[in-house]
Design a protein around this motif. Structure first.
Motif, PDB file in Angstrom:
ATOM      1  N   ARG A  40      24.780  -3.292  35.919  1.00 39.07           N
ATOM      2  CA  ARG A  40      25.761  -3.885  35.010  1.00 39.07           C
ATOM      3  C   ARG A  40      27.177  -3.674  35.550  1.00 39.07           C
ATOM      4  NH1 ARG A  40      26.023  -4.923  29.443  1.00 39.07           N
ATOM      5  NH2 ARG A  40      23.838  -5.494  29.673  1.00 39.07           N
ATOM      6  N   GLY A  41      27.426  -2.497  36.111  1.00 38.11           N
ATOM      7  CA  GLY A  41      28.752  -2.223  36.665  1.00 38.11           C
ATOM      8  C   GLY A  41      29.089  -3.131  37.831  1.00 38.11           C
ATOM      9  N   ARG A  42      28.106  -3.364  38.731  1.00 38.03           N
ATOM     10  CA  ARG A  42      28.344  -4.254  39.874  1.00 38.03           C
ATOM     11  C   ARG A  42      28.602  -5.683  39.414  1.00 38.03           C
ATOM     12  NH1 ARG A  42      24.008  -1.221  41.890  1.00 38.03           N
ATOM     13  NH2 ARG A  42      22.557  -2.953  41.543  1.00 38.03           N
ATOM     14  N   ALA A  43      27.866  -6.129  38.400  1.00 40.17           N
ATOM     15  CA  ALA A  43      28.071  -7.486  37.879  1.00 40.17           C
ATOM     16  C   ALA A  43      29.457  -7.623  37.254  1.00 40.17           C
ATOM     17  CB  ALA A  43      26.990  -7.816  36.848  1.00 40.17           C
ATOM     18  N   LEU A  44      29.902  -6.572  36.558  1.00 37.40           N
ATOM     19  CA  LEU A  44      31.226  -6.610  35.939  1.00 37.40           C
ATOM     20  C   LEU A  44      32.324  -6.630  36.992  1.00 37.40           C
ATOM     21  CD1 LEU A  44      32.907  -6.617  33.377  1.00 37.40           C
ATOM     22  CD2 LEU A  44      32.702  -4.119  33.281  1.00 37.40           C
ATOM     23  N   VAL A  45      32.146  -5.852  38.059  1.00 39.75           N
ATOM     24  CA  VAL A  45      33.133  -5.843  39.140  1.00 39.75           C
ATOM     25  C   VAL A  45      33.200  -7.205  39.818  1.00 39.75           C
ATOM     26  CG1 VAL A  45      33.573  -4.963  41.469  1.00 39.75           C
ATOM     27  CG2 VAL A  45      33.148  -3.373  39.601  1.00 39.75           C
ATOM     28  N   GLU A  46      32.049  -7.794  40.085  1.00 43.94           N
ATOM     29  CA  GLU A  46      32.019  -9.104  40.753  1.00 43.94           C
ATOM     30  C   GLU A  46      32.822 -10.137  39.968  1.00 43.94           C
ATOM     31  OE1 GLU A  46      28.782 -12.522  42.131  1.00 43.94           O
ATOM     32  OE2 GLU A  46      28.094 -10.510  41.587  1.00 43.94           O
ATOM     33  N   ARG A  47      32.628 -10.169  38.648  1.00 46.72           N
ATOM     34  CA  ARG A  47      33.379 -11.124  37.828  1.00 46.72           C
ATOM     35  C   ARG A  47      34.807 -10.649  37.596  1.00 46.72           C
ATOM     36  NH1 ARG A  47      28.207 -11.235  36.889  1.00 46.72           N
ATOM     37  NH2 ARG A  47      27.137 -13.148  36.269  1.00 46.72           N
ATOM     38  N   GLY A  48      34.979  -9.338  37.505  1.00 44.86           N
ATOM     39  CA  GLY A  48      36.314  -8.788  37.264  1.00 44.86           C
ATOM     40  C   GLY A  48      37.272  -9.035  38.411  1.00 44.86           C
ATOM     41  N   VAL A  49      36.776  -8.965  39.641  1.00 45.32           N
ATOM     42  CA  VAL A  49      37.629  -9.233  40.800  1.00 45.32           C
ATOM     43  C   VAL A  49      38.194 -10.644  40.723  1.00 45.32           C
ATOM     44  CG1 VAL A  49      37.580  -9.634  43.295  1.00 45.32           C
ATOM     45  CG2 VAL A  49      36.593  -7.541  42.354  1.00 45.32           C
TER      46      VAL A  49
END
Length: 305
Positions: free
Chosen positions: A61-70
């Motif tokens: 979930r953290g990696r998915a959030l970072v991908e969209r957050g960037v």
């Protein structure tokens, strides 16, 4: 609504590999970064970090959030730059540059920037080009001045723009009494048995020197390693070593040495300004890049006898 600073903290943890390193990059305490990420976890109702030995890694979930957050943070930076486009440059710009460009260009650039935009402050730090690109790409610096040798390419991420400023050539600096000093240019095969001074291993200038004799199937014999080209020149002046020294930012050479170009394909590096494409409309970035172009045009690197 998602807390953008908390999102920046999570992105920083992913980029820097730990909460402590992320906090240092953001100028916060590790405790503050941890609290911001816990806030995101409450909002997402899921863990975003998990323990891995003494460190942490992002969950799925953290990696998915970072991908969209960037992407979200990049869009926000682009909007902020667009809104500021009609204003005079303000605030602080973090600039990273390699040492000889700092010496050759930034005295003029900082002085001119203070005259044209009194509300703008530049903070200039000298780092290796690969590190400079990484700092700009990750948002830890706003502008970089980098160089890429014709023999050693520099990897540039797609979201970073690169504007060429000038081309810089490197000469062999050798003692004035050396057996080859009277020649107008030097053949590589005549230099195979010489002792050289080099920048540290891993530096892009070190890599360029190590590839100097690639056509001859040989490597330079490194007798001295030092990050400062002034030391290289001093060692040549003492007759202890030869050095491959770029012309940009090179001071007048002492009388005990001469600089000679290499025959054939000469070692050249392209000097460029790099910045995130999302910052292309920033008035501060536009001003500094323009001043860098003007300073580079006036520097006119040339050989010194």
């Amino acid at each position: 609504m998602i807390d953008l600073q908390a999102l920046r903290s999570l992105v920083a943890v992913e980029r820097h590999g730990s909460v402590v390193a992320a906090a240092e990059s953001l100028g916060f305490s590790a405790s503050a970064v941890s609290q911001q990420i816990k806030k995101l976890e409450r909002q997402s109702r899921a863990a975003l970090l998990e323990r891995a030995g003494r460190g942490v890694v992002l969950t799925e979930r953290g990696r998915a959030l970072v991908e969209r957050g960037v992407r979200l943070l990049a869009d926000l930076e682009r909007v902020e730059a667009m809104l500021a486009a009609d204003d005079s440059p303000q605030g602080t710009l973090a600039v990273v540059s390699f040492s000889t460009a700092t010496r050759a260009l930034f005295g003029t650039v900082v002085r001119r920037a203070a005259e044209e935009a009194p509300g703008l402050r530049l903070e200039v730090t000298s780092v290796e080009p690969a590190d400079a690109v990484r700092l700009v790409a990750h948002g830890d610096a706003d502008i970089a001045v980098v160089h890429t040798w014709n023999s050693v390419p520099l990897e540039i991420p797609a979201h970073v723009a690169l504007e060429p400023l000038c081309e810089d050539e490197a000469d062999v600096v050798l003692p004035a009494g050396h057996r080859l000093a009277a020649r107008r240019e030097l053949e590589r095969r005549d230099l195979l048995d010489e002792t050289w001074c080099s920048t540290p291993r891993g530096a892009i200038c070190h890599e360029a020197l190590m590839r100097l004799f690639s056509a001859e199937g040989a490597l330079p014999r490194i007798g001295f390693t030092d990050p400062d080209f002034a030391t290289h020149v001093a060692l040549a002046d003492d007759g202890a070593a030869l050095a491959l020294v770029p012309r940009l930012g090179r001071p007048e050479l002492p009388s005990g040495v001469v600089a000679r170009p290499l025959a054939g394909e000469r070692p050249r590096r392209l000097v460029s300004a790099a910045y995130r494409r999302t910052m292309s409309a920033s008035p501060g970035v536009q001003l500094v890049v323009r001043l860098l172009h003007e300073a580079a045009a006036g520097s006119s690197p040339s050989a010194a006898a």
